[in-house]
Design a protein around this motif. Sequence first.
Motif, PDB file in Angstrom:
ATOM      1  N   ASP A 192      20.161 -13.048 -12.634  1.00  0.00           N
ATOM      2  CA  ASP A 192      19.332 -12.038 -11.846  1.00  0.00           C
ATOM      3  C   ASP A 192      17.826 -12.479 -12.045  1.00  0.00           C
ATOM      4  O   ASP A 192      17.506 -12.677 -13.036  1.00  0.00           O
ATOM      5  N   THR A 193      17.274 -12.530 -10.952  1.00  0.00           N
ATOM      6  CA  THR A 193      16.034 -12.815 -10.666  1.00  0.00           C
ATOM      7  C   THR A 193      14.922 -11.388 -10.846  1.00  0.00           C
ATOM      8  O   THR A 193      13.717 -11.492 -10.894  1.00  0.00           O
ATOM      9  N   GLN A 194      15.668 -10.239 -10.795  1.00  0.00           N
ATOM     10  CA  GLN A 194      15.000  -9.094 -11.165  1.00  0.00           C
ATOM     11  C   GLN A 194      15.869  -8.320 -12.387  1.00  0.00           C
ATOM     12  O   GLN A 194      16.287  -7.144 -12.349  1.00  0.00           O
ATOM     13  N   ALA A 195      15.990  -8.966 -13.470  1.00  0.00           N
ATOM     14  CA  ALA A 195      16.825  -8.431 -14.517  1.00  0.00           C
ATOM     15  C   ALA A 195      15.994  -7.256 -15.104  1.00  0.00           C
ATOM     16  O   ALA A 195      16.938  -6.127 -15.383  1.00  0.00           O
ATOM     17  N   THR A 196      14.640  -7.141 -15.303  1.00  0.00           N
ATOM     18  CA  THR A 196      14.101  -6.006 -15.160  1.00  0.00           C
ATOM     19  C   THR A 196      12.845  -5.890 -14.120  1.00  0.00           C
ATOM     20  O   THR A 196      12.465  -7.004 -13.952  1.00  0.00           O
ATOM     21  N   THR A 197      12.236  -4.710 -13.755  1.00  0.00           N
ATOM     22  CA  THR A 197      11.281  -4.588 -12.907  1.00  0.00           C
ATOM     23  C   THR A 197      10.251  -3.512 -13.485  1.00  0.00           C
ATOM     24  O   THR A 197      10.712  -2.922 -14.477  1.00  0.00           O
ATOM     25  N   THR A 198       8.919  -3.514 -12.932  1.00  0.00           N
ATOM     26  CA  THR A 198       8.189  -2.711 -13.219  1.00  0.00           C
ATOM     27  C   THR A 198       7.583  -1.885 -11.959  1.00  0.00           C
ATOM     28  O   THR A 198       7.048  -2.753 -11.178  1.00  0.00           O
ATOM     29  N   GLY A 199       7.905  -0.703 -11.959  1.00  0.00           N
ATOM     30  CA  GLY A 199       7.186  -0.048 -10.968  1.00  0.00           C
ATOM     31  C   GLY A 199       7.882   0.016  -9.545  1.00  0.00           C
ATOM     32  O   GLY A 199       7.630   0.910  -8.573  1.00  0.00           O
ATOM     33  N   PHE A 200       9.419  -0.497  -9.624  1.00  0.00           N
ATOM     34  CA  PHE A 200       9.885  -0.385  -8.513  1.00  0.00           C
ATOM     35  C   PHE A 200      11.610  -0.728  -8.867  1.00  0.00           C
ATOM     36  O   PHE A 200      11.802  -1.015  -9.986  1.00  0.00           O
ATOM     37  N   SER A 201      12.530  -0.200  -8.068  1.00  0.00           N
ATOM     38  CA  SER A 201      13.920  -0.470  -8.736  1.00  0.00           C
ATOM     39  C   SER A 201      14.226  -1.991  -8.204  1.00  0.00           C
ATOM     40  O   SER A 201      14.021  -2.485  -7.081  1.00  0.00           O
ATOM     41  N   ALA A 202      15.176  -2.438  -9.133  1.00  0.00           N
ATOM     42  CA  ALA A 202      15.665  -3.865  -9.059  1.00  0.00           C
ATOM     43  C   ALA A 202      16.565  -3.875  -7.808  1.00  0.00           C
ATOM     44  O   ALA A 202      17.404  -2.856  -7.465  1.00  0.00           O
ATOM     45  N   ASN A 203      16.525  -4.872  -7.024  1.00  0.00           N
ATOM     46  CA  ASN A 203      17.461  -5.152  -5.770  1.00  0.00           C
ATOM     47  C   ASN A 203      18.751  -5.688  -6.323  1.00  0.00           C
ATOM     48  O   ASN A 203      18.928  -6.647  -6.984  1.00  0.00           O
ATOM     49  N   ASP A 204      19.956  -5.108  -5.898  1.00  0.00           N
ATOM     50  CA  ASP A 204      21.140  -5.297  -6.406  1.00  0.00           C
ATOM     51  C   ASP A 204      21.562  -6.664  -5.838  1.00  0.00           C
ATOM     52  O   ASP A 204      22.397  -7.401  -6.405  1.00  0.00           O
ATOM     53  N   ALA A 205      20.971  -7.129  -4.597  1.00  0.00           N
ATOM     54  CA  ALA A 205      21.414  -8.370  -4.244  1.00  0.00           C
ATOM     55  C   ALA A 205      20.757  -9.684  -5.056  1.00  0.00           C
ATOM     56  O   ALA A 205      21.313 -10.532  -4.878  1.00  0.00           O
ATOM     57  N   TYR A 206      19.928  -9.333  -5.940  1.00  0.00           N
ATOM     58  CA  TYR A 206      19.432 -10.509  -6.660  1.00  0.00           C
ATOM     59  C   TYR A 206      20.391 -10.484  -7.896  1.00  0.00           C
ATOM     60  O   TYR A 206      19.897 -11.363  -8.755  1.00  0.00           O
ATOM     61  N   ALA A 207      21.276  -9.578  -8.046  1.00  0.00           N
ATOM     62  CA  ALA A 207      22.052  -9.637  -9.442  1.00  0.00           C
ATOM     63  C   ALA A 207      23.210 -10.407  -8.925  1.00  0.00           C
ATOM     64  O   ALA A 207      24.200 -10.038  -8.291  1.00  0.00           O
ATOM     65  N   ARG A 208      23.693 -11.675  -9.215  1.00  0.00           N
ATOM     66  CA  ARG A 208      24.406 -12.650  -8.637  1.00  0.00           C
ATOM     67  C   ARG A 208      25.567 -13.090  -9.706  1.00  0.00           C
ATOM     68  O   ARG A 208      25.109 -13.460 -10.691  1.00  0.00           O
ATOM     69  N   GLN A 209      26.545 -13.438  -8.905  1.00  0.00           N
ATOM     70  CA  GLN A 209      27.863 -13.971 -10.213  1.00  0.00           C
ATOM     71  C   GLN A 209      28.389 -15.172  -9.068  1.00  0.00           C
ATOM     72  O   GLN A 209      28.673 -14.481  -8.123  1.00  0.00           O
ATOM     73  N   GLU A 210      28.881 -16.013  -9.766  1.00  0.00           N
ATOM     74  CA  GLU A 210      29.429 -17.046  -9.064  1.00  0.00           C
ATOM     75  C   GLU A 210      30.919 -17.673  -9.614  1.00  0.00           C
ATOM     76  O   GLU A 210      30.518 -17.810 -10.904  1.00  0.00           O
ATOM     77  N   THR A 211      31.855 -17.877  -9.123  1.00  0.00           N
ATOM     78  CA  THR A 211      32.939 -18.684  -9.590  1.00  0.00           C
ATOM     79  C   THR A 211      33.231 -19.747  -8.810  1.00  0.00           C
ATOM     80  O   THR A 211      32.991 -19.747  -7.761  1.00  0.00           O
ATOM     81  N   THR A 212      33.288 -21.002  -9.466  1.00  0.00           N
ATOM     82  CA  THR A 212      33.620 -22.474  -8.878  1.00  0.00           C
ATOM     83  C   THR A 212      34.880 -22.911  -9.507  1.00  0.00           C
ATOM     84  O   THR A 212      34.767 -23.193 -10.644  1.00  0.00           O
ATOM     85  N   LEU A 213      35.669 -23.276  -8.665  1.00  0.00           N
ATOM     86  CA  LEU A 213      36.800 -23.922  -9.170  1.00  0.00           C
ATOM     87  C   LEU A 213      37.068 -25.474  -8.317  1.00  0.00           C
ATOM     88  O   LEU A 213      36.884 -25.200  -7.142  1.00  0.00           O
ATOM     89  N   GLY A 214      37.216 -26.362  -9.024  1.00  0.00           N
ATOM     90  CA  GLY A 214      37.289 -27.602  -8.274  1.00  0.00           C
ATOM     91  C   GLY A 214      37.792 -28.930  -8.949  1.00  0.00           C
ATOM     92  O   GLY A 214      38.353 -28.868 -10.083  1.00  0.00           O
ATOM     93  N   LEU A 215      37.618 -29.987  -8.374  1.00  0.00           N
ATOM     94  CA  LEU A 215      37.973 -31.442  -8.805  1.00  0.00           C
ATOM     95  C   LEU A 215      36.945 -32.381  -8.955  1.00  0.00           C
ATOM     96  O   LEU A 215      36.276 -32.258  -7.750  1.00  0.00           O
ATOM     97  N   THR A 216      36.691 -33.191  -9.737  1.00  0.00           N
ATOM     98  CA  THR A 216      35.935 -34.109  -9.822  1.00  0.00           C
ATOM     99  C   THR A 216      36.837 -35.544 -10.055  1.00  0.00           C
ATOM    100  O   THR A 216      37.470 -35.591 -11.232  1.00  0.00           O
ATOM    101  N   HIS A 217      36.811 -36.526  -9.097  1.00  0.00           N
ATOM    102  CA  HIS A 217      37.430 -37.959  -9.347  1.00  0.00           C
ATOM    103  C   HIS A 217      36.513 -38.878  -9.444  1.00  0.00           C
ATOM    104  O   HIS A 217      35.523 -38.974  -8.732  1.00  0.00           O
ATOM    105  N   ARG A 218      36.460 -39.598 -10.576  1.00  0.00           N
ATOM    106  CA  ARG A 218      35.503 -40.536 -10.867  1.00  0.00           C
ATOM    107  C   ARG A 218      36.588 -42.118 -11.021  1.00  0.00           C
ATOM    108  O   ARG A 218      37.142 -42.403 -11.955  1.00  0.00           O
ATOM    109  N   PRO A 219      36.596 -42.676  -9.954  1.00  0.00           N
ATOM    110  CA  PRO A 219      37.200 -43.820  -9.961  1.00  0.00           C
ATOM    111  C   PRO A 219      36.641 -44.938 -11.147  1.00  0.00           C
ATOM    112  O   PRO A 219      37.186 -45.979 -11.417  1.00  0.00           O
TER     113      PRO A 219
END
Lengths: 191, 375
Positions: B316-343
């Motif tokens: 979150d790039t606005q975990a806390t703010t001063t003088g205005f409300s935090a933008n909910d779009a900046y509180a982000r969560q991500e999940t990544t699932l995948g494969l890595t093949h190293r020959p």
Amino acid sequence: MAKILKRCYLLSIFALWPVVAISQVAPSDVGISLIQASERAVLGTKNEVIWTSIPLGPGLKKSLEPSLKRRRSLPDSLYIGRVNSPDGWRYLIPDEAPSRTETFSFILYLDVSGAIIDVDVLQYRENYGNEIDYPIFRKQFRGRKKPEDILFRRSIQNISGATISARSITYAVHDLLILVDAVGLNHEEKP
Amino acid sequence: MNSFKYFLLSLSLSLLAVPALAQEQRATLGGYGELHYNDVTNNDDGENPAGQLDFHRFVLFVGYAFNDWVTFHSEIEVEHTLIEAGEEDGGEVALEQAYVDLKYYPTFGVRAGLLLIPVGIINPVHEPPTFNGVERPNVEKVLIPSTWRESGLGIYGRLADRLNYEAYVMAGLSADGFSGKNGIRGARQSGYRSSTDNLAFTGRLSFQVDLNLSIAASFYSSSLSSNKTVVDADLSGVRFNLLEANIRYQKNGLEARGLVVYSTVSEVEKLNAVFDNAAGASQFGGYVELGYDVLGLINPETEMQLTVFGRYEAYDTQATTTGFSANDAYARQETTLGLTHRPTPQVAIKADYQWLYTRESHNFRQFNLGVGYNF
């Protein structure tokens, strides 16, 4: 025009000739002062190291090369140093191996039976991967004699953050043990 | 025809001689690169562009050892293959590192030049085969804006067995580039005629606990009290401070890593009054990643790897703010699932799927494929 280019071609061949002859890393290339410091650190001695250069014939090289893991080809000679220590004769073999983008030098220490005493990294230039010089990594080599006992990620565990260098030094040691296995350690010193 | 033949032969032999001569002169050449395929499969905004193939990074390292203890290191990068005149969103050519090391002792060295900020896991070491996922973790793109580099000088070395340190003073951040959405990413000067009005201090301690476990902690602190574009701005007391810690573990095919980062901007209201960029008073983020090499289960003798991995990130790039409300779009969560093949350890072929969502319930999903190498 063709003549000029033909001369360029011939000059290229002459420019290349010293490159084609492959040589083992000589003690002087690794640095005598670094070797002396390593000897003090590993063996606790300041005795003179007697170096022998053992030629490796084409037939021997050809027979050993399929077993190599790091090198694609063998040098024309192998330098082995011999030094007296309170625990008996010790043998030093200098070599170089690649890290991520550079080359580091190291010394393989063996006892008279050919068992590894230590693997000491002399000069590691790169910023990452120098964890291979930590005692917790080096002690994995101790006591091992046979090339087949030197297997990366099995008998020799990786050290986190240094995968490329850990693999590189493991296979470099494997290849040196193949050479020692073939030529032995006891050779008359040559001036 | 003969001319052409001799030309080709001369050229080939000359090229063959380059690495050998480089070795003789103690020059080294290395590099890395990565090709990405990104395909957005869902975007709540409705924007769903076609899949894209992008040779994201092509990097060459050049180094030189002047003697046993004085060395030079550099990294030059081409991003997105080309730069076109008039194209604002094109590629770039950038110097990412260029510095001289004076290693007086193993315990003490001096380093000067364009340096990587020693924060995080990815920023100091970012060759594609060293991390899972086609894209770098977003925590290490936004909160730690890799590849983050700046001109400066400092010291480095080994404090004790398995304990290393780095500490640098460098040109600081540019106050006008700080934003609510991307934090300090736009505030980097990257060594381009960097203003020294704001100085920064940074350092890192890393400790190898045993063969399998390594931990590190770092800090970065930059004054933001001066700005080169708005010279009469009242920014006194504005300062950016960052703390970060990370852990990496690997054993018998299992690999795990985690990172937390927290940063604050003191007197942030002054910064926002001048630039109106809605900069947060603090930023917070972290991720955990677990992977397992399944190929080792099938064939213990093989050096090849096929790692199945999962990563969860929150930031979150606005975990806390001063003088205005935090933008909910900046509180982000991500999940990544995948494969890595190293020959082989220095080549990675990757595939993953990412679910990205924000506190305001905006969903974004993306499929990625990639190939990367380093040598």
